[in-house]
Write an enzyme that holds these catalytic residues in place. Structure first.
Site, PDB file in Angstrom:
ATOM      1  CB  SER A  88      -1.120   0.111   1.320  1.00 25.40           C
ATOM      2  OG  SER A  88      -2.157   0.729   1.116  1.00 25.40           O
ATOM      3  CG  ASP A 176      -2.321  16.346  14.865  1.00 28.10           C
ATOM      4  OD1 ASP A 176      -3.271  16.390  14.471  1.00 28.10           O
ATOM      5  OD2 ASP A 176      -1.681  17.179  15.751  1.00 28.10           O
ATOM      6  CG  HIS A 235      -5.618  -2.978   0.907  1.00 30.06           C
ATOM      7  ND1 HIS A 235      -4.863  -2.599  -0.684  1.00 30.06           N
ATOM      8  CD2 HIS A 235      -5.323  -2.230   1.637  1.00 30.06           C
ATOM      9  CE1 HIS A 235      -3.868  -1.288   0.125  1.00 30.06           C
ATOM     10  NE2 HIS A 235      -4.232  -0.683   1.207  1.00 30.06           N
TER      11      HIS A 235
END
Length: 260
Positions: A88, A176, A235
């Site tokens: 990924s 963040d 996946h």
């Protein structure tokens, strides 16, 4: 430099570098690393802003590929070129590494991702993790129950919770920065070069991340790419069908090693 875990000992065969995906860590790949270490040294990294690796202000693929190059520049003088396996987000970082530093690779293995931009966005998972009040959480099962409404998929929750340190009441993720750079993570940078080395793209047979429509884009950058899929898996093919995934990677590396 990135934190990394070594499994096994050096042998006459080229070693393997494992690069996890978004929200993952080197520890997620412990079973695969252990099994593949029966033949070769296996090194698994924590990507920037994940696991025990340093926190940075960006999560771009040039940055991530540069991090991997730093690790391999440190290791290859002793161990030689590596097979590099990325899943990924880690697969995209591994692809860019191959395109920019092919000298470091014996071969490239990409698990269930293509060198294209995607439209999905995982920010909702970040919000769910960041909004979870860890104050009174004493067990991972309690965190799982608290996340159930926002993340109904039990498999996704289990995966994310591997990055929660309950005793320290913290996530091993820089939420963040991952949220801020999500457009970069789901994208892929423009690249003017090709990787002419051996490249193996293995996907989940039921995954929506890889399609035949991606073949042209992949072949444009990786002209020697070979493709395979593992039926009945999505996946997270390495977690859903670990034996089949391990066998596919092992057969690929054995074939490449036999050419040397």
């Amino acid at each position: 430099m990135l934190n990394y875990i070594t499994t096994g000992t050096p042998t006459d065969l080229p070693p393997l570098l494992i690069v996890h995906g978004l929200f993952g860590s080197a520890r997620n790949w412990g079973v695969i690393a252990k099994r593949l270490s029966d033949q070769r040294l296996v090194v698994s990294v924590d990507m920037r802003n994940h696991g025990e690796s340093p926190r940075f202000a960006t999560q771009s693929y040039p940055d991530m590929a540069g991090d991997l190059a730093d690790v391999l520049d440190h290791l290859t003088p002793t161990h030689g070129a590596f097979h590099v396996l990325g899943h990924s987000m880690g697969g995209k970082a591994a692809m860019l590494l191959a395109l920019t530093r092919p000298d470091l690779l014996k071969s490239l293995i990409v698990a269930d991702i293509s060198p294209v931009a995607y439209s999905h966005d995982n920010s909702h998972l970040i919000h769910a993790m960041r909004d979870l009040d860890l104050t009174d959480i004493e067990r991972r099962s309690e965190a799982d129950a608290a996340l159930k409404d926002k993340i109904p998929d039990a498999g996704v929750r289990a995966f994310l919770l591997q990055s929660l340190v309950v005793k320290e009441k913290k996530w091993l993720l820089n939420h963040d920065v991952l949220e801020a750079d999500m457009p970069k993570i789901v994208g892929f940078p423009e690249v003017a070069t090709q990787y002419d080395g051996p490249a193996f793209f293995v996907s989940g047979g039921e995954s929506t991340y890889v399609s035949r429509d991606h073949r042209d884009a992949t072949k444009a950058l990786f002209p020697n790419a070979k493709f395979a899929s593992i039926p009945g898996t999505g996946h997270w093919l390495h977690a859903e069908k670990p034996r089949e995934f391990e066998a596919a990677c092992r057969a690929w590396m054995d074939a490449i090693d036999a050419r040397s």
